[in-house]
Design a protein around this motif. Structure first.
Motif, PDB file in Angstrom:
ATOM      1  N   VAL A  68      73.713  90.223  46.258  1.00 11.08           N
ATOM      2  CA  VAL A  68      72.932  91.425  46.006  1.00 11.08           C
ATOM      3  C   VAL A  68      71.768  91.083  45.078  1.00 11.08           C
ATOM      4  O   VAL A  68      71.968  90.511  44.004  1.00 11.08           O
ATOM      5  N   ILE A  69      70.555  91.402  45.512  1.00  9.87           N
ATOM      6  CA  ILE A  69      69.342  91.176  44.719  1.00  9.87           C
ATOM      7  C   ILE A  69      68.551  92.485  44.712  1.00  9.87           C
ATOM      8  O   ILE A  69      67.636  92.675  45.505  1.00  9.87           O
ATOM      9  N   PRO A  70      68.888  93.408  43.798  1.00 16.02           N
ATOM     10  CA  PRO A  70      68.236  94.718  43.811  1.00 16.02           C
ATOM     11  C   PRO A  70      66.800  94.710  43.296  1.00 16.02           C
ATOM     12  O   PRO A  70      66.026  95.603  43.606  1.00 16.02           O
ATOM     13  N   GLU A  71      66.426  93.690  42.522  1.00 15.69           N
ATOM     14  CA  GLU A  71      65.112  93.701  41.885  1.00 15.69           C
ATOM     15  C   GLU A  71      63.974  93.208  42.774  1.00 15.69           C
ATOM     16  O   GLU A  71      62.817  93.284  42.388  1.00 15.69           O
ATOM     17  N   VAL A  72      64.280  92.712  43.955  1.00 18.98           N
ATOM     18  CA  VAL A  72      63.243  92.263  44.887  1.00 18.98           C
ATOM     19  C   VAL A  72      63.332  93.143  46.131  1.00 18.98           C
ATOM     20  O   VAL A  72      64.403  93.293  46.721  1.00 18.98           O
ATOM     21  N   GLU A  73      62.221  93.732  46.513  1.00 17.23           N
ATOM     22  CA  GLU A  73      62.222  94.612  47.675  1.00 17.23           C
ATOM     23  C   GLU A  73      62.394  93.826  48.971  1.00 17.23           C
ATOM     24  O   GLU A  73      62.007  92.659  49.066  1.00 17.23           O
ATOM     25  N   HIS A  74      62.957  94.494  49.960  1.00 13.33           N
ATOM     26  CA  HIS A  74      63.298  93.898  51.244  1.00 13.33           C
ATOM     27  C   HIS A  74      62.131  93.155  51.889  1.00 13.33           C
ATOM     28  O   HIS A  74      62.259  92.001  52.291  1.00 13.33           O
ATOM     29  N   ASP A  75      60.973  93.799  51.990  1.00 13.83           N
ATOM     30  CA  ASP A  75      59.844  93.181  52.681  1.00 13.83           C
ATOM     31  C   ASP A  75      59.335  91.944  51.955  1.00 13.83           C
ATOM     32  O   ASP A  75      58.938  90.960  52.573  1.00 13.83           O
ATOM     33  N   ILE A  76      59.376  91.947  50.629  1.00  8.72           N
ATOM     34  CA  ILE A  76      58.944  90.781  49.855  1.00  8.72           C
ATOM     35  C   ILE A  76      59.917  89.624  50.057  1.00  8.72           C
ATOM     36  O   ILE A  76      59.511  88.478  50.247  1.00  8.72           O
ATOM     37  N   PHE A  77      61.214  89.922  50.051  1.00  7.97           N
ATOM     38  CA  PHE A  77      62.214  88.875  50.244  1.00  7.97           C
ATOM     39  C   PHE A  77      62.120  88.296  51.652  1.00  7.97           C
ATOM     40  O   PHE A  77      62.195  87.082  51.834  1.00  7.97           O
ATOM     41  N   MET A 135      69.455  83.018  64.089  1.00  7.19           N
ATOM     42  CA  MET A 135      70.288  81.991  64.706  1.00  7.19           C
ATOM     43  C   MET A 135      70.804  81.051  63.621  1.00  7.19           C
ATOM     44  O   MET A 135      70.037  80.601  62.770  1.00  7.19           O
ATOM     45  N   PHE A 136      72.081  80.770  63.657  1.00  3.70           N
ATOM     46  CA  PHE A 136      72.715  79.811  62.746  1.00  3.70           C
ATOM     47  C   PHE A 136      72.680  80.250  61.281  1.00  3.70           C
ATOM     48  O   PHE A 136      72.872  79.441  60.392  1.00  3.70           O
ATOM     49  N   THR A 137      72.412  81.508  61.004  1.00  2.90           N
ATOM     50  CA  THR A 137      72.388  81.974  59.619  1.00  2.90           C
ATOM     51  C   THR A 137      73.812  81.988  59.076  1.00  2.90           C
ATOM     52  O   THR A 137      74.776  82.187  59.832  1.00  2.90           O
ATOM     53  N   ASN A 138      73.939  81.761  57.771  1.00  6.78           N
ATOM     54  CA  ASN A 138      75.273  81.716  57.185  1.00  6.78           C
ATOM     55  C   ASN A 138      75.343  82.319  55.780  1.00  6.78           C
ATOM     56  O   ASN A 138      76.281  82.061  55.036  1.00  6.78           O
ATOM     57  N   VAL A 139      74.347  83.115  55.432  1.00  4.01           N
ATOM     58  CA  VAL A 139      74.402  83.850  54.170  1.00  4.01           C
ATOM     59  C   VAL A 139      73.668  85.175  54.378  1.00  4.01           C
ATOM     60  O   VAL A 139      72.691  85.239  55.127  1.00  4.01           O
ATOM     61  N   THR A 140      74.187  86.209  53.741  1.00  2.69           N
ATOM     62  CA  THR A 140      73.551  87.526  53.810  1.00  2.69           C
ATOM     63  C   THR A 140      73.200  87.974  52.403  1.00  2.69           C
ATOM     64  O   THR A 140      74.032  87.932  51.500  1.00  2.69           O
ATOM     65  N   PHE A 141      71.947  88.378  52.234  1.00  2.31           N
ATOM     66  CA  PHE A 141      71.473  88.956  50.988  1.00  2.31           C
ATOM     67  C   PHE A 141      71.355  90.461  51.204  1.00  2.31           C
ATOM     68  O   PHE A 141      70.944  90.904  52.276  1.00  2.31           O
ATOM     69  N   LYS A 142      71.708  91.232  50.185  1.00  2.00           N
ATOM     70  CA  LYS A 142      71.432  92.670  50.188  1.00  2.00           C
ATOM     71  C   LYS A 142      70.336  92.870  49.156  1.00  2.00           C
ATOM     72  O   LYS A 142      70.560  92.666  47.969  1.00  2.00           O
ATOM     73  N   VAL A 143      69.145  93.242  49.631  1.00  2.00           N
ATOM     74  CA  VAL A 143      67.986  93.260  48.739  1.00  2.00           C
ATOM     75  C   VAL A 143      67.359  94.645  48.620  1.00  2.00           C
ATOM     76  O   VAL A 143      67.466  95.484  49.521  1.00  2.00           O
ATOM     77  N   GLY A 144      66.714  94.842  47.480  1.00  2.00           N
ATOM     78  CA  GLY A 144      66.007  96.079  47.204  1.00  2.00           C
ATOM     79  C   GLY A 144      66.929  97.206  46.807  1.00  2.00           C
ATOM     80  O   GLY A 144      68.153  97.055  46.757  1.00  2.00           O
ATOM     81  N   GLU A 149      67.570  99.840  48.464  1.00  2.00           N
ATOM     82  CA  GLU A 149      68.386 100.285  49.596  1.00  2.00           C
ATOM     83  C   GLU A 149      69.434  99.253  49.999  1.00  2.00           C
ATOM     84  O   GLU A 149      70.235  99.504  50.890  1.00  2.00           O
ATOM     85  N   GLN A 150      69.376  98.079  49.410  1.00  2.00           N
ATOM     86  CA  GLN A 150      70.286  96.973  49.713  1.00  2.00           C
ATOM     87  C   GLN A 150      70.333  96.662  51.212  1.00  2.00           C
ATOM     88  O   GLN A 150      71.387  96.572  51.825  1.00  2.00           O
ATOM     89  N   LYS A 151      69.143  96.463  51.791  1.00  2.00           N
ATOM     90  CA  LYS A 151      69.044  96.090  53.197  1.00  2.00           C
ATOM     91  C   LYS A 151      69.525  94.657  53.366  1.00  2.00           C
ATOM     92  O   LYS A 151      69.268  93.798  52.528  1.00  2.00           O
TER      93      LYS A 151
END
Length: 165
Positions: free
Chosen positions: A77-86, A33-42, A44-46
């Protein structure tokens, strides 16, 4: 502690009633709710959604990332941090946000950046530094370990480095 009030329009209890500010923020993040930024992480870039203002209030790194002169406008895009950790990092209560260290290296006309959080293990720290800094990252790792930032990255071990990929 501040609490959210029930909806005055309906008179009924809402998801905000009788909850602390931290609980309301957690609920809004969990329910996107009310989110306004998207990160693509890990690798797989989830996609992970978050709140720019909340992250920026608690971290100078995010403040610079979202509102500084080189502010990111699109998906980050933050490829060096895995999705679950982020995801786990974002779900921390606002009052428990940790200090983060941002590594930046200018290469030609662009900048490489990496975000270091206290929970990163030694291999992840070295992998991220190598991606951001390049082959000369061992010198940067040693320099970082010698600064006051060292207390924020307790798992950094500068005795072992990554070889060539």
């Amino acid at each position: 502690m501040a609490t959210c009030k029930p909806s005055s329009q309906t008179g009924l209890d809402s998801w905000q009633s009788r909850k602390s500010l931290t609980e309301c923020l957690g609920h809004s993040l969990e329910n996107k709710m009310f989110t306004n930024v998207t990160f693509k992480v890990g690798r797989e870039q989830k996609c992970v959604q978050a709140h720019r203002q909340i992250l920026s209030i608690r971290s100078g790194v995010f403040e610079a990332m979202f509102y500084g002169p080189l502010a990111e406008q699109d998906e980050i895009v933050i490829p060096e941090v895995e999705h679950d950790i982020f995801e786990q990092f974002l779900s921390w209560p606002v009052s428990k946000f940790q200090v983060m260290v941002c590594l930046t290296k200018r290469r030609n006309d662009s900048y490489n950046q990496g975000l270091v959080v206290p929970e990163m293990d030694n291999a992840s720290l070295h992998r991220m530094m190598k991606i951001v800094i390049g082959q000369d990252y061992p010198a940067v790792a040693r320099a970082l370990a010698a600064t006051h930032y060292r207390r924020h990255i307790p798992l950094l071990d500068v005795r072992h480095y990554l070889g060539s990929p």
